[in-house]
Design a protein around this motif. Structure first.
Motif, PDB file in Angstrom:
ATOM      1  N   CYS A   1       0.851  -1.180   0.000  1.00 15.55           N
ATOM      2  CA  CYS A   1       0.000   0.000   0.000  1.00 15.55           C
ATOM      3  C   CYS A   1       0.896   1.243   0.000  1.00 15.55           C
ATOM      4  O   CYS A   1       1.700   1.440   0.914  1.00 15.55           O
ATOM      5  CB  CYS A   1      -0.886  -0.031   1.243  1.00 15.55           C
ATOM      6  N   ILE A   2       0.767   2.078  -1.047  1.00 14.10           N
ATOM      7  CA  ILE A   2       1.624   3.251  -1.210  1.00 14.10           C
ATOM      8  C   ILE A   2       0.761   4.504  -1.179  1.00 14.10           C
ATOM      9  O   ILE A   2      -0.237   4.604  -1.892  1.00 14.10           O
ATOM     10  CB  ILE A   2       2.401   3.189  -2.536  1.00 14.10           C
ATOM     11  N   GLY A   3       1.142   5.465  -0.342  1.00 14.33           N
ATOM     12  CA  GLY A   3       0.418   6.714  -0.228  1.00 14.33           C
ATOM     13  C   GLY A   3       1.133   7.860  -0.906  1.00 14.33           C
ATOM     14  O   GLY A   3       2.299   8.127  -0.605  1.00 14.33           O
ATOM     15  N   LEU A   4       0.441   8.519  -1.842  1.00 11.20           N
ATOM     16  CA  LEU A   4       0.964   9.732  -2.479  1.00 11.20           C
ATOM     17  C   LEU A   4       0.303  10.939  -1.823  1.00 11.20           C
ATOM     18  O   LEU A   4      -0.926  10.974  -1.663  1.00 11.20           O
ATOM     19  CB  LEU A   4       0.644   9.740  -3.969  1.00 11.20           C
ATOM     20  N   THR A   5       1.102  11.937  -1.475  1.00 18.40           N
ATOM     21  CA  THR A   5       0.548  13.113  -0.826  1.00 18.40           C
ATOM     22  C   THR A   5       1.429  14.316  -1.113  1.00 18.40           C
ATOM     23  O   THR A   5       2.506  14.198  -1.701  1.00 18.40           O
ATOM     24  CB  THR A   5       0.418  12.877   0.699  1.00 18.40           C
TER      25      THR A   5
END
Length: 311
Positions: A138-142
């Motif tokens: 699970c990869i979060g872009l922000t």
């Protein structure tokens, strides 16, 4: 202005709804609401007032707190803020798992600091039904100024700012879950992952209100996620009581995690009265919000006995 919240019955001429009962649902920002209840069950009722007939069904449904398996009185403020978002999160995580994550080995979320995005990551880690085998990374872009906060959630295996998108591994099957609604970002995602992009899911927008234009994109064509479709499927698969029970259990765990001060996920800001509500809305509109803050407004109305009733 409609908001999610709780109200207490002050007067009732309807059998099955008693004075003093508490209900959760979609209310006007006002001290008093007159409803026309129908389809009354132990779980709640629907308001069938004529002016509400054009609304989707969930907006007319009022849930009886005393029979709601997801309701925890001490977490009510967090439920007001997060339940509608988390129900979408839960059904989205279930939809992805139900489809075996479309064969992806990593899931990339845009707007990873948004409540619906990290709620989905929570529900995915919590183990929704339907998937076989190991869940993908699970990869979060922000944005750069939210990276520290998003990493501190502990819900994403990897966190990157938008400038770091092209540094992500593009050699493995990837599922993109878009909470930003940004066409420019979608173009970059599709250019970077290329043939490794196995599914493009539009889950909503944290930045604009434009609808997704699916006609301008090649395969995989972006697919808009619509929670009621997955709800309908699970009602058929499991039955509505089982879905409600399963969701309630996960929501309780999520709200306890969000409300735990040691996690630092959210700080409540509690305000009193309509004038305070006006100031909160104006500030959010003009200046945006902080991901760590949640705003709750308490509206009070004087009844004829002089007692103050919370709505």
């Amino acid at each position: 202005m409609p908001v999610w919240g709780f109200a207490t019955v002050m007067q009732s001429r309807v059998e099955g709804i008693a004075v003093g009962e508490r209900f959760y649902g979609y209310f006007p920002m006002a001290g008093l609401l007159r409803v026309q209840p129908d389809r009354i069950t132990e779980r709640g009722f629907y308001d069938i007032a004529m002016h509400r007939q054009g609304l989707p069904s969930p907006y007319n449904q009022y849930t009886r707190c005393q029979t709601d398996e997801a309701y925890v009185p001490e977490l009510a403020d967090f439920q007001m803020l997060l339940r509608p978002l988390f129900f979408t999160s839960y059904m989205l995580a279930d939809y992805l798992a139900d489809n075996g994550y479309f064969g992806a080995r990593q899931v990339v979320f845009s707007s990873a600091s948004s409540k619906t995005a990290y709620g989905t990551a929570f529900a995915q880690a919590d183990g929704p039904c339907g998937a076989s085998g190991e869940a993908p990374q699970c990869i979060g872009l922000t944005s750069a100024h939210h990276c520290e906060y998003v990493a501190g959630l502990g819900l994403y295996d990897q966190v990157a700012d938008y400038d770091g998108l092209e540094q992500l591994d593009a050699s493995v099957p990837t599922l993109y879950v878009d909470f930003s609604g940004s066409d420019a970002l979608r173009e970059r995602v599709r250019a970077h992952f290329g043939a490794s992009l196995v599914h493009d899911c539009f889950a909503g927008s944290a930045t604009n209100t434009d609808y997704l234009d699916e006609t301008r994109w090649s395969d995989p064509v972006p697919q808009s996620f619509f929670a009621p479709i997955q709800i309908r499927k699970r009602n058929q698969d499991w039955g509505a009581p089982t879905l409600s029970r399963r969701f309630g259990a996960v929501q309780r765990r999520f709200l306890r995690a969000v409300s735990d001060p040691s996690n630092g996920w959210m700080t409540l800001r509690v305000h009193q009265g309509l004038e305070a509500a006006r100031a909160v809305v104006e500030d959010l509109y003009l200046n945006g919000g902080q991901p760590r803050e949640g705003h709750v407004v308490r509206l009070q109305r004087q009844d004829t006995s002089g007692a103050s009733r919370l709505s």
